[in-house]
Design a protein around this motif. Structure first.
Motif: not given
Length: 185
Positions: A3-13
């Motif tokens: 999700d490129e709109g946040t500072a926190l890096s996360f990925a959906v799997h």
């Protein structure tokens, strides 16, 4: 997918069986043990999520920090097919980081890609309204068990998908194998 709109890096799997213990612990932390008594649970109990529509969000360390699933339901008297979104949960320490939004957007996009026509949920319109959900098309539909009608929301993925939908939602889709019912929610 990040999700490129946040500072926190996360990925959906896509959720895997290895994610189940972490997902269950997250749901308990985020929603409490009463989550199993909700009306939506009656539609999930003994069922598996809709094929290809169970997701987790992982942080940069690989920890599960969010979860969402969609479930097959039949709409009342017409028996038309729809999806029920939920539960959506984010690690309490990661609230407001865009994880829930990223999961919802991803789930809707995948449901649309797979050819589903409508998504229903019980939730807060101020939150889900930004994704296009509203109570406008759920007035003649009902959930099994107690719920607040104004929180019963829908999103048509295909225009007119909910036209003429009347009655109480029923569980549909794939059943769980015996002994796996605790992992349904």
């Amino acid at each position: 997918m990040s999700d490129e709109g946040t500072a926190l890096s996360f990925a959906v799997h896509a959720e895997t069986s290895a994610d189940i213990p972490a997902r269950e612990a997250l749901l308990d932390r985020a929603m409490g043990l009463k989550r199993r008594k909700k009306s939506s649970e009656k539609l999930r109990r003994g069922r598996r999520p809709s094929e290809g529509l169970a997701f987790v969000a992982r942080d940069a360390a690989g920890t599960v920090v969010g979860t969402v699933r969609l479930w097959d339901v039949a709409m009342g008297e017409s028996g038309g097919a729809a999806l029920l979104l939920g539960p959506l949960a984010v690690c309490p320490s990661q609230k407001s980081a865009g994880i829930g939004s990223g999961l919802v957007r991803h789930a809707i996009a995948e449901a649309r890609r797979l050819g589903h026509r409508a998504v229903l949920l019980v939730g807060d319109e101020p939150y889900y309204g930004r994704f296009g959900f509203s109570a406008e098309k759920t007035g003649k539909l009902a959930m099994p068990g107690p719920y607040e009608q104004h929180r019963f929301l829908a999103l048509e993925l295909c225009e007119g998908a909910l036209d003429g939908a009347v009655g109480t939602l029923r569980a549909a889709g794939r059943k769980l194998k015996a002994g796996r019912t605790l992992l349904a929610a």
